[in-house]
Design a protein around this motif. Structure first.
Motif, PDB file in Angstrom:
ATOM      1  N   ARG A 116       0.859  -1.263   0.029  1.00  7.67           N
ATOM      2  CA  ARG A 116       0.098  -0.009   0.096  1.00  7.67           C
ATOM      3  C   ARG A 116       0.630   1.194   0.091  1.00  7.67           C
ATOM      4  O   ARG A 116       2.063   1.373   0.618  1.00  7.67           O
ATOM      5  CB  ARG A 116      -0.834  -0.042   1.171  1.00  7.67           C
ATOM      6  CG  ARG A 116      -0.401   0.201   2.643  1.00  7.67           C
ATOM      7  CD  ARG A 116      -1.371  -0.097   3.643  1.00  7.67           C
ATOM      8  NE  ARG A 116      -0.670   0.123   4.853  1.00  7.67           N
ATOM      9  CZ  ARG A 116      -1.434  -0.331   6.216  1.00  7.67           C
ATOM     10  NH1 ARG A 116      -2.530  -0.512   6.134  1.00  7.67           N
ATOM     11  NH2 ARG A 116      -0.542  -0.207   7.286  1.00  7.67           N
ATOM     12  N   GLN A 117       0.315   2.208  -0.530  1.00  7.60           N
ATOM     13  CA  GLN A 117       0.959   3.531  -0.653  1.00  7.60           C
ATOM     14  C   GLN A 117       0.111   4.808  -0.212  1.00  7.60           C
ATOM     15  O   GLN A 117      -1.026   4.960  -0.954  1.00  7.60           O
ATOM     16  CB  GLN A 117       1.546   3.816  -2.001  1.00  7.60           C
ATOM     17  CG  GLN A 117       2.541   5.075  -1.664  1.00  7.60           C
ATOM     18  CD  GLN A 117       3.427   4.941  -3.200  1.00  7.60           C
ATOM     19  OE1 GLN A 117       3.282   4.431  -4.192  1.00  7.60           O
ATOM     20  NE2 GLN A 117       4.581   5.903  -2.931  1.00  7.60           N
ATOM     21  N   ALA A 118       0.198   5.401   0.897  1.00  5.97           N
ATOM     22  CA  ALA A 118      -0.645   6.482   1.196  1.00  5.97           C
ATOM     23  C   ALA A 118       0.044   7.788   0.696  1.00  5.97           C
ATOM     24  O   ALA A 118       1.225   7.705   0.112  1.00  5.97           O
ATOM     25  CB  ALA A 118      -0.798   6.794   2.657  1.00  5.97           C
ATOM     26  N   GLY A 158       6.076   6.408   1.553  1.00  2.79           N
ATOM     27  CA  GLY A 158       6.478   5.403   0.508  1.00  2.79           C
ATOM     28  C   GLY A 158       5.727   4.159   0.471  1.00  2.79           C
ATOM     29  O   GLY A 158       4.791   4.073   1.323  1.00  2.79           O
ATOM     30  N   ARG A 159       6.086   3.189  -0.401  1.00  6.19           N
ATOM     31  CA  ARG A 159       5.093   1.984  -0.304  1.00  6.19           C
ATOM     32  C   ARG A 159       5.679   0.990   0.676  1.00  6.19           C
ATOM     33  O   ARG A 159       6.747   0.987   1.038  1.00  6.19           O
ATOM     34  CB  ARG A 159       5.457   1.349  -1.841  1.00  6.19           C
ATOM     35  CG  ARG A 159       4.549   0.259  -2.266  1.00  6.19           C
ATOM     36  CD  ARG A 159       4.594   0.007  -3.691  1.00  6.19           C
ATOM     37  NE  ARG A 159       5.905  -0.155  -4.338  1.00  6.19           N
ATOM     38  CZ  ARG A 159       5.895  -0.134  -5.639  1.00  6.19           C
ATOM     39  NH1 ARG A 159       4.755  -0.055  -6.440  1.00  6.19           N
ATOM     40  NH2 ARG A 159       7.058  -0.284  -6.110  1.00  6.19           N
ATOM     41  N   GLU A 160       4.577   0.484   1.198  1.00  6.19           N
ATOM     42  CA  GLU A 160       4.737  -0.329   2.365  1.00  6.19           C
ATOM     43  C   GLU A 160       4.206  -1.849   2.190  1.00  6.19           C
ATOM     44  O   GLU A 160       3.034  -1.881   1.802  1.00  6.19           O
ATOM     45  CB  GLU A 160       4.000   0.101   3.628  1.00  6.19           C
ATOM     46  CG  GLU A 160       3.891  -0.410   4.941  1.00  6.19           C
ATOM     47  CD  GLU A 160       2.890  -0.068   5.809  1.00  6.19           C
ATOM     48  OE1 GLU A 160       3.157  -0.279   6.911  1.00  6.19           O
ATOM     49  OE2 GLU A 160       1.950   0.651   5.438  1.00  6.19           O
ATOM     50  N   PRO A 194      -8.111   4.673   9.961  1.00  4.80           N
ATOM     51  CA  PRO A 194      -8.086   5.745   9.277  1.00  4.80           C
ATOM     52  C   PRO A 194      -6.439   5.773   8.686  1.00  4.80           C
ATOM     53  O   PRO A 194      -6.437   5.956   7.358  1.00  4.80           O
ATOM     54  CB  PRO A 194      -8.049   7.012  10.048  1.00  4.80           C
ATOM     55  CG  PRO A 194      -9.233   6.691  10.969  1.00  4.80           C
ATOM     56  CD  PRO A 194      -8.960   5.379  11.433  1.00  4.80           C
ATOM     57  N   GLU A 195      -5.577   5.179   9.199  1.00  8.20           N
ATOM     58  CA  GLU A 195      -4.206   5.116   8.761  1.00  8.20           C
ATOM     59  C   GLU A 195      -3.923   3.994   7.751  1.00  8.20           C
ATOM     60  O   GLU A 195      -2.842   3.648   7.396  1.00  8.20           O
ATOM     61  CB  GLU A 195      -3.165   5.057  10.294  1.00  8.20           C
ATOM     62  CG  GLU A 195      -3.647   3.794  10.884  1.00  8.20           C
ATOM     63  CD  GLU A 195      -4.288   4.427  12.231  1.00  8.20           C
ATOM     64  OE1 GLU A 195      -5.174   5.279  11.981  1.00  8.20           O
ATOM     65  OE2 GLU A 195      -4.031   3.642  13.246  1.00  8.20           O
ATOM     66  N   ASP A 196      -4.982   3.186   7.778  1.00  5.48           N
ATOM     67  CA  ASP A 196      -5.093   2.267   6.444  1.00  5.48           C
ATOM     68  C   ASP A 196      -5.476   2.860   5.273  1.00  5.48           C
ATOM     69  O   ASP A 196      -5.587   1.954   4.239  1.00  5.48           O
ATOM     70  CB  ASP A 196      -6.150   0.995   6.923  1.00  5.48           C
ATOM     71  CG  ASP A 196      -5.689   0.099   8.097  1.00  5.48           C
ATOM     72  OD1 ASP A 196      -6.546  -0.005   8.944  1.00  5.48           O
ATOM     73  OD2 ASP A 196      -4.523   0.107   8.452  1.00  5.48           O
ATOM     74  N   THR A 197      -5.831   3.997   5.332  1.00  4.46           N
ATOM     75  CA  THR A 197      -6.067   4.805   4.131  1.00  4.46           C
ATOM     76  C   THR A 197      -4.877   4.816   3.147  1.00  4.46           C
ATOM     77  O   THR A 197      -3.802   5.040   3.477  1.00  4.46           O
ATOM     78  CB  THR A 197      -6.610   6.129   4.226  1.00  4.46           C
ATOM     79  OG1 THR A 197      -7.727   5.910   4.901  1.00  4.46           O
ATOM     80  CG2 THR A 197      -6.949   6.937   2.764  1.00  4.46           C
ATOM     81  N   ALA A 198      -5.315   4.135   1.869  1.00  9.04           N
ATOM     82  CA  ALA A 198      -3.965   4.201   0.775  1.00  9.04           C
ATOM     83  C   ALA A 198      -4.427   3.419  -0.408  1.00  9.04           C
ATOM     84  O   ALA A 198      -5.486   2.988  -0.524  1.00  9.04           O
ATOM     85  CB  ALA A 198      -2.784   3.166   1.405  1.00  9.04           C
ATOM     86  N   MET A 199      -3.582   3.498  -1.573  1.00  9.27           N
ATOM     87  CA  MET A 199      -3.701   2.719  -2.750  1.00  9.27           C
ATOM     88  C   MET A 199      -2.998   1.329  -2.306  1.00  9.27           C
ATOM     89  O   MET A 199      -2.120   1.493  -1.909  1.00  9.27           O
ATOM     90  CB  MET A 199      -3.009   3.403  -3.941  1.00  9.27           C
ATOM     91  CG  MET A 199      -3.358   2.667  -5.213  1.00  9.27           C
ATOM     92  SD  MET A 199      -4.968   2.961  -5.820  1.00  9.27           S
ATOM     93  CE  MET A 199      -5.098   4.659  -6.321  1.00  9.27           C
TER      94      MET A 199
END
Length: 126
Positions: free
Chosen positions: A38-40, A44-46, A87-92
């Protein structure tokens, strides 16, 4: 040709659940790692979770106990069940794959994955 197509993203309130799917077309006869990343915005991408050909899974500490990665070999589909969303899970969210013949342990490091889907957006509101 390897193809990965994600679906299932959306908007939910905190505490809710979503299930992401990734239709995976891989080369036959080779072992593989399938992962969710995921990337918010502005970050960076996680690596979130990964699963190998034998079903061994790994998770980022931030999602352990909340997210579950699984695969349906008959349907050639990878899943990510996400519960108790924050909310911190928000990402692509992206599905990724790496294939190999032998002697490789799957990781959550993005540059170790060669193939990527187009992503699906997950938005969690408080």
């Amino acid at each position: 040709q390897v193809q990965l197509v994600e679906s299932g993203g959306g908007s939910v309130q905190a505490g809710g659940s979503l299930r992401l799917s990734c239709a995976a077309s891989l080369y036959t006869g080779r072992r593989y790692c399938l992962g969710w990343f995921r990337q918010a915005p502005g970050k960076g991408r996680e690596g979130v979770a990964a699963i190998d050909s034998g079903g061994v899974t790994s998770y980022a500490d931030s999602v352990k106990g909340r997210f579950t990665i699984s695969k349906d070999n008959d349907k050639n589909t990878l899943y990510l069940q996400m519960n108790d969303l924050k909310p911190e899970d928000t990402a692509m969210y992206y599905c990724a794959a790496r294939q190999f013949w032998s002697g490789y342990t799957c990781s959550l490091v993005d540059y170790e994955y060669r193939y990527w889907g187009q992503g699906t957006q997950v938005t969690v509101s408080s």
